[in-house]
Scaffold this active site. Structure first.
Site, PDB file in Angstrom:
ATOM      1  N   GLU A 193       0.823  -1.209   0.000  1.00  0.00           N
ATOM      2  CA  GLU A 193       0.000   0.000   0.000  1.00  0.00           C
ATOM      3  C   GLU A 193       0.858   1.260   0.000  1.00  0.00           C
ATOM      4  O   GLU A 193       0.542   2.234  -0.668  1.00  0.00           O
ATOM      5  CB  GLU A 193      -0.956   0.004   1.195  1.00  0.00           C
ATOM      6  CG  GLU A 193      -2.067  -1.040   1.095  1.00  0.00           C
ATOM      7  CD  GLU A 193      -2.930  -0.863  -0.148  1.00  0.00           C
ATOM      8  OE1 GLU A 193      -3.004   0.263  -0.676  1.00  0.00           O
ATOM      9  OE2 GLU A 193      -3.514  -1.858  -0.590  1.00  0.00           O
ATOM     10  N   TYR A 234      -7.073   6.440   3.648  1.00  0.00           N
ATOM     11  CA  TYR A 234      -7.159   5.357   2.668  1.00  0.00           C
ATOM     12  C   TYR A 234      -6.348   4.133   3.098  1.00  0.00           C
ATOM     13  O   TYR A 234      -6.858   3.006   3.122  1.00  0.00           O
ATOM     14  CB  TYR A 234      -6.697   5.804   1.267  1.00  0.00           C
ATOM     15  CG  TYR A 234      -6.350   4.595   0.442  1.00  0.00           C
ATOM     16  CD1 TYR A 234      -7.358   3.798  -0.087  1.00  0.00           C
ATOM     17  CD2 TYR A 234      -5.029   4.175   0.283  1.00  0.00           C
ATOM     18  CE1 TYR A 234      -7.057   2.628  -0.764  1.00  0.00           C
ATOM     19  CE2 TYR A 234      -4.724   3.020  -0.384  1.00  0.00           C
ATOM     20  CZ  TYR A 234      -5.739   2.254  -0.914  1.00  0.00           C
ATOM     21  OH  TYR A 234      -5.440   1.097  -1.561  1.00  0.00           O
ATOM     22  N   ASP A 281     -10.178   4.821  -2.662  1.00  0.00           N
ATOM     23  CA  ASP A 281      -9.013   5.268  -3.425  1.00  0.00           C
ATOM     24  C   ASP A 281      -9.491   5.868  -4.738  1.00  0.00           C
ATOM     25  O   ASP A 281     -10.698   5.968  -4.991  1.00  0.00           O
ATOM     26  CB  ASP A 281      -8.055   4.101  -3.675  1.00  0.00           C
ATOM     27  CG  ASP A 281      -8.520   3.253  -4.830  1.00  0.00           C
ATOM     28  OD1 ASP A 281      -9.750   3.020  -4.910  1.00  0.00           O
ATOM     29  OD2 ASP A 281      -7.707   2.843  -5.651  1.00  0.00           O
TER      30      ASP A 281
END
Length: 307
Positions: free
Chosen positions: A52, A135, A153
């Site tokens: 991520e 996020y 996102d």
DNA sequence: CATCCGTGGTC
DNA sequence: TGACCAAGGAT
């Protein structure tokens, strides 16, 4: 929903309509999801978290090789925490936004010190780590731990803007209306919600892309509000493009590239060679030092940070 | 809330 | 060929 702006004028979607999206999108995901390394069970929460960080504003194709090397070298948070932050910056390579490498190193240190070496499961605790915002906290909690979170996102925002709100693009910045919509669309069941988060994101990444959307293969094309409205073009001013040539960012990139590739500390003359304009060059270098990406050793000698 | 923060691929 | 875009975060 009383305002009349383009961002928020879309009526809330009924819960029954929301449920109609779930099975088609999740079934499509089951069949078409990419086999990405951070989706495999052996990746663990740390693998999800590393991916991520790397995927923030960076395409999958460029992340893949760096991710593999990273996980082989630092298989657990404590492994990264025990190494120098400059090594993280070096291993980051040309992924861009190298402050992410520093933040990932800082997050690994916090995990090692405060969380017993395990990536925390709690959304709030994730959010408190450096480099993790709304996020990424939701993404790690959902993808790694199967929790129920709205994962918003750029892909999901675009899919929701089209399928539910009937517009081509979401607003520039995430709005309260979008968060409300995302919560409305979230399946009640935890495991289904986590599946939905990954599936709706994959749909945006593979089919419902910013340009060249492929409605012919889309599992919810028949229910897509934007398509049913005749795919009207985006109204309003074009979003500001990201200029790059000649900016401090470009100079910082050139300076850091020299330091990344050097084994020994670098002399001022080697840094001076990357950019002709001395004022901007000095400003860029100062910025890198201020950000902790570069460590000044004095007498015009610099290196990546050891601590 | 607008701006800054890298890099490289695409049309 | 230059503008746009890519799993955002911090300030």
């Amino acid at each position: 929903m009383t305002d009349t702006t383009a961002d928020t004028a879309t009526p809330d979607i009924a819960t029954t309509d929301a449920a109609a999206f779930h099975s088609p999108v999740i079934d499509w995901f089951d069949e078409h999801a990419r086999d990405l390394p951070w989706r495999r069970p052996e990746a663990g929460a740390w693998g999800v978290m590393v991916s991520e960080f790397m995927l923030q504003q960076t395409p999958v194709s460029r992340v893949l090789p760096v991710y593999e090397q990273w996980m082989a070298r630092w298989p657990r948070p404590a492994d990264l925490a025990a190494d120098a932050p400059g090594e993280a910056v070096r291993a980051w390579g040309r992924l861009g936004y190298p402050r992410r490498a520093l933040r990932l190193h800082g997050a690994a240190q916090a995990i090692a010190e405060r969380h017993g070496g395990d990536v925390p499961r709690d959304h709030g605790q994730l959010l408190s780590l450096p480099g993790i915002g709304e996020y990424t906290a939701a993404a790690v909690a959902s993808f790694a731990y199967g929790q129920r979170h709205a994962v918003l996102d750029t892909n999901v925002r675009r899919v929701f803007a089209r399928a539910a709100s009937g517009v081509q693009y979401p607003p520039t910045a995430t709005t309260a209306s979008e968060r409300r919509l995302a919560r409305t669309l979230l399946p009640d069941d935890e495991a289904t919600a986590a599946r939905w988060a990954a599936a709706s994101m994959e749909l945006g990444a593979l089919l419902c892309t910013s340009k060249n959307e492929d409605c012919s293969r889309c599992p919810i094309a028949s229910r897509c509000a934007w398509r049913l409205a005749g795919k009207p073009a985006h109204e309003g001013p074009a979003r500001r493009g990201q200029t790059y040539a000649g900016t401090d960012r470009q100079v910082r990139g050139k300076l850091l590239a020299v330091l990344r590739e050097a084994v020994a500390p670098v002399e001022q003359s080697a840094l001076d060679a990357v950019w002709h304009e001395p004022v901007q060059r000095a400003r860029a270098l100062d910025g890198l030092v201020a950000d902790g990406l570069v460590e000044p050793l004095g007498n015009g000698v610099y290196r990546l940070p050891l601590s």
